[in-house]
Design a protein around this motif. Structure first.
Motif, PDB file in Angstrom:
ATOM      1  N   ASP A 249      23.416 -54.159 -27.975  1.00 23.16           N
ATOM      2  CA  ASP A 249      22.668 -52.939 -28.314  1.00 23.16           C
ATOM      3  C   ASP A 249      21.199 -53.077 -27.952  1.00 23.16           C
ATOM      4  OD1 ASP A 249      24.971 -51.757 -29.288  1.00 23.16           O
ATOM      5  OD2 ASP A 249      24.470 -52.104 -31.404  1.00 23.16           O
ATOM      6  N   ARG A 250      20.642 -54.224 -28.228  1.00 25.43           N
ATOM      7  CA  ARG A 250      19.223 -54.444 -27.921  1.00 25.43           C
ATOM      8  C   ARG A 250      18.974 -54.402 -26.411  1.00 25.43           C
ATOM      9  NH1 ARG A 250      15.653 -59.623 -29.742  1.00 25.43           N
ATOM     10  NH2 ARG A 250      13.709 -58.876 -28.824  1.00 25.43           N
ATOM     11  N   LEU A 251      19.849 -55.025 -25.641  1.00 26.68           N
ATOM     12  CA  LEU A 251      19.690 -54.975 -24.187  1.00 26.68           C
ATOM     13  C   LEU A 251      19.765 -53.541 -23.681  1.00 26.68           C
ATOM     14  CD1 LEU A 251      21.744 -58.134 -23.198  1.00 26.68           C
ATOM     15  CD2 LEU A 251      19.284 -57.791 -22.846  1.00 26.68           C
ATOM     16  N   MET A 252      20.642 -52.743 -24.269  1.00 26.84           N
ATOM     17  CA  MET A 252      20.752 -51.342 -23.850  1.00 26.84           C
ATOM     18  C   MET A 252      19.543 -50.528 -24.324  1.00 26.84           C
ATOM     19  SD  MET A 252      22.002 -48.825 -22.319  1.00 26.84           S
ATOM     20  CE  MET A 252      23.640 -49.145 -21.738  1.00 26.84           C
ATOM     21  N   ASN A 253      19.210 -50.633 -25.596  1.00 25.49           N
ATOM     22  CA  ASN A 253      18.160 -49.787 -26.162  1.00 25.49           C
ATOM     23  C   ASN A 253      16.765 -50.131 -25.667  1.00 25.49           C
ATOM     24  OD1 ASN A 253      20.092 -48.394 -27.655  1.00 25.49           O
ATOM     25  ND2 ASN A 253      19.896 -49.778 -29.399  1.00 25.49           N
ATOM     26  N   GLU A 254      16.479 -51.409 -25.491  1.00 23.38           N
ATOM     27  CA  GLU A 254      15.139 -51.819 -25.082  1.00 23.38           C
ATOM     28  C   GLU A 254      14.974 -51.960 -23.579  1.00 23.38           C
ATOM     29  OE1 GLU A 254      13.835 -55.302 -27.218  1.00 23.38           O
ATOM     30  OE2 GLU A 254      14.515 -54.466 -29.136  1.00 23.38           O
ATOM     31  N   HIS A 255      16.072 -52.234 -22.869  1.00 24.70           N
ATOM     32  CA  HIS A 255      15.951 -52.549 -21.443  1.00 24.70           C
ATOM     33  C   HIS A 255      16.858 -51.705 -20.550  1.00 24.70           C
ATOM     34  CE1 HIS A 255      13.546 -56.054 -22.504  1.00 24.70           C
ATOM     35  NE2 HIS A 255      14.447 -56.302 -23.439  1.00 24.70           N
ATOM     36  N   ARG A 256      17.704 -50.848 -21.147  1.00 21.92           N
ATOM     37  CA  ARG A 256      18.636 -49.998 -20.406  1.00 21.92           C
ATOM     38  C   ARG A 256      19.600 -50.823 -19.553  1.00 21.92           C
ATOM     39  NH1 ARG A 256      19.475 -46.331 -23.145  1.00 21.92           N
ATOM     40  NH2 ARG A 256      20.401 -45.153 -21.471  1.00 21.92           N
ATOM     41  N   ILE A 257      20.045 -51.948 -20.133  1.00 16.95           N
ATOM     42  CA  ILE A 257      20.982 -52.845 -19.462  1.00 16.95           C
ATOM     43  C   ILE A 257      22.291 -52.832 -20.244  1.00 16.95           C
ATOM     44  CG2 ILE A 257      21.456 -55.227 -18.805  1.00 16.95           C
ATOM     45  CD1 ILE A 257      18.379 -55.554 -18.528  1.00 16.95           C
TER      46      ILE A 257
ATOM     47  N   ARG B 205      15.850 -58.181 -13.465  1.00 14.71           N
ATOM     48  CA  ARG B 205      15.401 -57.480 -14.676  1.00 14.71           C
ATOM     49  C   ARG B 205      16.244 -57.909 -15.869  1.00 14.71           C
ATOM     50  NH1 ARG B 205      16.374 -52.453 -16.887  1.00 14.71           N
ATOM     51  NH2 ARG B 205      17.881 -51.924 -15.273  1.00 14.71           N
ATOM     52  N   PHE B 206      17.556 -58.060 -15.662  1.00 17.57           N
ATOM     53  CA  PHE B 206      18.422 -58.538 -16.725  1.00 17.57           C
ATOM     54  C   PHE B 206      18.028 -59.960 -17.147  1.00 17.57           C
ATOM     55  CE2 PHE B 206      22.065 -61.217 -17.833  1.00 17.57           C
ATOM     56  CZ  PHE B 206      22.339 -60.682 -19.079  1.00 17.57           C
ATOM     57  N   ALA B 207      17.807 -60.849 -16.189  1.00 19.57           N
ATOM     58  CA  ALA B 207      17.443 -62.236 -16.510  1.00 19.57           C
ATOM     59  C   ALA B 207      16.147 -62.278 -17.315  1.00 19.57           C
ATOM     60  CB  ALA B 207      17.325 -63.073 -15.236  1.00 19.57           C
ATOM     61  N   ALA B 208      15.177 -61.465 -16.939  1.00 21.16           N
ATOM     62  CA  ALA B 208      13.909 -61.417 -17.679  1.00 21.16           C
ATOM     63  C   ALA B 208      14.131 -60.890 -19.094  1.00 21.16           C
ATOM     64  CB  ALA B 208      12.897 -60.549 -16.929  1.00 21.16           C
ATOM     65  N   ALA B 209      14.940 -59.854 -19.240  1.00 12.49           N
ATOM     66  CA  ALA B 209      15.237 -59.308 -20.569  1.00 12.49           C
ATOM     67  C   ALA B 209      15.989 -60.325 -21.411  1.00 12.49           C
ATOM     68  CB  ALA B 209      16.051 -58.020 -20.436  1.00 12.49           C
TER      69      ALA B 209
ATOM     70  N   ASP C 251      25.235 -65.760 -10.056  1.00 15.39           N
ATOM     71  CA  ASP C 251      24.416 -66.970  -9.992  1.00 15.39           C
ATOM     72  C   ASP C 251      22.925 -66.652 -10.090  1.00 15.39           C
ATOM     73  OD1 ASP C 251      26.717 -68.452  -9.757  1.00 15.39           O
ATOM     74  OD2 ASP C 251      26.512 -68.763  -7.586  1.00 15.39           O
ATOM     75  N   ARG C 252      22.531 -65.486  -9.620  1.00 14.44           N
ATOM     76  CA  ARG C 252      21.115 -65.100  -9.632  1.00 14.44           C
ATOM     77  C   ARG C 252      20.567 -64.991 -11.050  1.00 14.44           C
ATOM     78  NH1 ARG C 252      17.789 -62.763  -5.407  1.00 14.44           N
ATOM     79  NH2 ARG C 252      16.001 -61.758  -6.391  1.00 14.44           N
ATOM     80  N   TRP C 253      21.394 -64.611 -12.029  1.00 14.35           N
ATOM     81  CA  TRP C 253      20.884 -64.569 -13.407  1.00 14.35           C
ATOM     82  C   TRP C 253      21.241 -65.827 -14.181  1.00 14.35           C
ATOM     83  CZ3 TRP C 253      23.460 -64.730 -18.052  1.00 14.35           C
ATOM     84  CH2 TRP C 253      24.811 -64.411 -18.077  1.00 14.35           C
ATOM     85  N   VAL C 254      22.375 -66.450 -13.878  1.00  8.57           N
ATOM     86  CA  VAL C 254      22.801 -67.618 -14.653  1.00  8.57           C
ATOM     87  C   VAL C 254      21.912 -68.822 -14.376  1.00  8.57           C
ATOM     88  CG1 VAL C 254      24.659 -69.316 -14.931  1.00  8.57           C
ATOM     89  CG2 VAL C 254      25.181 -66.877 -14.954  1.00  8.57           C
ATOM     90  N   GLN C 255      21.688 -69.144 -13.115  1.00  9.58           N
ATOM     91  CA  GLN C 255      20.956 -70.372 -12.784  1.00  9.58           C
ATOM     92  C   GLN C 255      19.542 -70.420 -13.396  1.00  9.58           C
ATOM     93  OE1 GLN C 255      22.667 -72.845 -11.779  1.00  9.58           O
ATOM     94  NE2 GLN C 255      24.433 -71.552 -11.405  1.00  9.58           N
ATOM     95  N   PRO C 256      18.755 -69.355 -13.319  1.00  5.96           N
ATOM     96  CA  PRO C 256      17.413 -69.429 -13.926  1.00  5.96           C
ATOM     97  C   PRO C 256      17.423 -69.533 -15.452  1.00  5.96           C
ATOM     98  CG  PRO C 256      17.539 -67.599 -12.381  1.00  5.96           C
ATOM     99  CD  PRO C 256      18.932 -68.119 -12.558  1.00  5.96           C
TER     100      PRO C 256
END
Length: 130
Positions: free
Chosen positions: A78-86, A115-119, A33-38
């Motif tokens: 791939d972008r989430l992993m390469n740019e944000h390490r997620i 950090r994931f939500a921001a990315a 919920d912490r990433w979905v709601q925002p």
């Protein structure tokens, strides 16, 4: 054969029993919920997992509106992993096309989720349709 997982089964079951299923589920729903709601207000982001209690726990899938191919969603993962390490996983076979799956774990921190939500918001914004 990798024996480490086999040897860890007793400790994992003890951990589960000591913590309890309800506490684990509450923690995983909190993280989800912490990433979905925002991100519900991001116009080009489709969150495919419903918010109704009992219909979800930790795993949630999303995609950018109109980006339903395997290649589209693999590129997002791939972008989430390469740019944000997620780490996320591109998935296929769902109704309406592919998506990206997010699966937090008990040890995932609230800061990691933020950090994931921001990315995720940045990727949507850079897509130009948010």
């Amino acid at each position: 054969m990798n024996v480490a997982p086999v040897l860890a089964v007793d400790a994992a079951l003890d951990f589960h029993d000591n913590l309890g299923a309800a506490v684990k589920q509450a923690r995983l729903r909190f993280l989800r919920d912490r990433w979905v709601q925002p991100l519900r207000d991001v116009g080009n982001l489709e969150i495919l997992t419903p918010d109704e209690c009992g219909m979800y726990s930790a795993i949630t899938a999303f995609r950018l509106r109109g980006r339903t191919t395997e290649a589209d969603n693999a590129a997002i993962a791939d972008r989430l992993m390469n740019e944000h390490r997620i780490f996320t996983v591109a998935r296929t076979g769902m109704a309406g096309g592919g998506a990206v799956r997010v699966t937090p774990a008990l040890f995932t921190s609230a800061e990691d989720i933020d950090r994931f939500a921001a990315a995720r918001r940045e990727v949507c914004r850079q897509d130009g349709r948010s």
